[in-house]
Design an enzyme around this catalytic site. Structure first.
Site, PDB file in Angstrom:
ATOM      1  N   HIS A 183       0.823  -1.213   0.000  1.00 25.91           N
ATOM      2  CA  HIS A 183       0.000   0.000   0.000  1.00 25.91           C
ATOM      3  C   HIS A 183       0.852   1.255   0.000  1.00 25.91           C
ATOM      4  O   HIS A 183       0.573   2.214  -0.721  1.00 25.91           O
ATOM      5  CB  HIS A 183      -0.923   0.019   1.222  1.00 25.91           C
ATOM      6  CG  HIS A 183      -2.301  -0.487   0.936  1.00 25.91           C
ATOM      7  ND1 HIS A 183      -3.172   0.187   0.121  1.00 25.91           N
ATOM      8  CD2 HIS A 183      -2.959  -1.583   1.370  1.00 25.91           C
ATOM      9  CE1 HIS A 183      -4.322  -0.488   0.059  1.00 25.91           C
ATOM     10  NE2 HIS A 183      -4.211  -1.565   0.800  1.00 25.91           N
TER      11      HIS A 183
ATOM     12  N   GLU B 133      -5.978  -2.610  12.328  1.00 23.21           N
ATOM     13  CA  GLU B 133      -7.015  -2.278  11.341  1.00 23.21           C
ATOM     14  C   GLU B 133      -7.570  -3.571  10.733  1.00 23.21           C
ATOM     15  O   GLU B 133      -8.768  -3.821  10.730  1.00 23.21           O
ATOM     16  CB  GLU B 133      -6.408  -1.395  10.251  1.00 23.21           C
ATOM     17  CG  GLU B 133      -7.363  -1.080   9.115  1.00 23.21           C
ATOM     18  CD  GLU B 133      -6.679  -0.446   7.919  1.00 23.21           C
ATOM     19  OE1 GLU B 133      -7.384   0.149   7.089  1.00 23.21           O
ATOM     20  OE2 GLU B 133      -5.439  -0.560   7.781  1.00 23.21           O
TER      21      GLU B 133
END
Length: 429
Positions: A258, A322
């Site tokens: 990411h 997360e």
């Protein structure tokens, strides 16, 4: 990945630090941009778009012509994939609808709660190193289901002044009402204050880099709500010898790619699995197009050996990931006892990528430990709960005396009088 063997609990906080800058490092820049946008509107946004995105735009609003061109550029295979994902996301978010809650708390006192959509919402879609059209689905689908009237989408333009066709196609498919070529701090400021061309919104949604995250937090000082603090992506995998090392490595790398400030963590009771995963990471990472990004993220990442599952769970709840993948001989132990996680993925055949795209759950999730207090985006994120009450003569007689005593004790005589006048009227008529 740095391997840490059986760390002492007193060292967990240091070990589990995220590789993010402090707010102090960023807040000055964000404040300056906000002040400029508040005072100079579209002119300031154009200036920052040229400065940060390297492009000068005549008009930041995406036209119908641009949308139609984008639709033609998206392959049929991708359109079908997006439509499948949309169908699953719609199905899962539609079942989150709740009915009106009604109760007569006392004879003559009726109370109820109803949901109403947030009228105007802003969706921030990162462009940067990856065009996250999947996030368009995750935000615009529940916004539509909730019934939001204005759905304003912002995404940074590329060097040619365009937004990726897949983002435009998905936004059109999902009923976004306005699309703006605008990214970073200036996008959040534009949605916060509104300009001649950009509507002011009531709530801002979407992930972003650390600057976007701080900008969203600053927007709350100006009366705009946000979904949550959602910064650089992160993933924690707990695994033992029941896991496939190649799957675990692939999942860790899926988040590492990411961005350079992403973080992935492996927690395990098995020294062998940690070693096997390390081998797989070194093998798989060289095959990735985003290898340099992934390598830098891996430098920020850790494999942690713990003595047992109980200690692993304590460490995981302290971190509050997360994304949380569970692949052990006793998955139920973690599923039943996890307290702090954004979204949980269970078993060898449940990659985090499924939640990112097409399983139906939402991938817009709190990061940086905010899972201890925040939920991920869901249908309720786009609604407000409004309470109602209706009291009859019988009802005010039943609770009036209590209200009078409580108001008088607090020294609020006008509150008491509002009840006393009514009780006297009822008594005299």
């Amino acid at each position: 990945m740095k391997i840490i063997n059986n760390p002492h609990k007193k060292d967990w906080k240091k070990i589990l630090e995220r590789p993010t800058k402090t707010v102090d490092d960023i807040e000055g820049v964000v404040n300056d941009v906000f002040t400029d946008v508040k005072e100079n509107g579209d002119k300031a946004i154009a200036k920052y778009t040229q400065k940060f995105d390297g492009v000068a735009l005549d008009n930041a609003i995406v036209s119908e012509t641009e949308i139609n061109e984008a639709i033609g550029l998206v392959s049929e295979a991708l359109k079908e994939a997006i439509q499948l994902a949309k169908s699953n996301i719609e199905a899962f978010h539609k079942v989150q609808k709740t009915e009106k809650v009604f109760l007569e708390t006392t004879n003559g006192v009726e109370c109820w709660q109803e949901k109403r959509p947030i009228t105007k919402v802003g969706l921030y879609i990162p462009g940067g190193t990856a065009p996250l059209f999947s996030t368009v689905l995750m935000l615009s689908v529940p916004a539509q289901i909730a019934g939001c009237k204005e759905i304003v989408l912002c995404s940074p333009p590329n060097a040619s002044g365009k937004i990726h066709p897949a983002i435009l196609y998905t936004a059109h498919l999902c009923g976004v009402t306005k699309i703006v070529k605008m990214g970073g701090i200036q996008a959040i400021a534009g949605l916060t204050f509104g300009t001649a061309t950009i509507p002011q919104v009531y709530k801002i949604f979407g992930p972003g880099n650390q600057f976007v995250t701080v900008a969203k937090q600053l927007s709350t000082k100006f009366g705009v709500a946000i979904d949550m603090p959602a910064g650089p992506s992160e993933l924690l995998v707990v695994a033992d010898d029941a896991a496939d090392a190649s799957f675990v490595a692939a999942d860790l790398l899926s988040q590492a790619e990411h961005g350079v400030d992403s973080q992935v963590i492996l927690v395990s009771t098995s020294k062998k699995l940690i070693a096997d995963v390390e081998v797989e990471i070194n093998k798989q990472i060289e095959e990735l197009p985003r290898v340099e990004i992934a390598k830098k993220a891996i430098e920020n990442s850790k494999s942690i050996l713990v003595k047992d599952h109980a200690e692993a769970l304590d460490l995981i709840n302290e971190y509050g990931p997360e994304h949380f993948i569970v692949c052990t001989k006793d998955d139920d132990f973690y599923v039943n006892n996890i307290e702090n996680a954004g979204s949980v993925f269970i078993g060898n055949y449940t990659p985090e990528s499924a939640g990112d795209y097409a399983s139906g759950t939402n991938h817009t999730l709190p990061t940086n430990g905010f899972t201890k207090a925040y939920s991920g985006v869901n249908l309720d994120s786009f609604n407000k709960s409004i309470t109602f009450q209706k009291i009859s003569e019988t009802g005010i007689k039943n609770i009036g005396k209590a209200i009078e005593i409580m108001a008088e004790t607090e020294g609020l005589q006008a509150h008491k009088n509002a009840v006393t006048l009514r009780l006297k009227y009822i008594k005299n008529n």
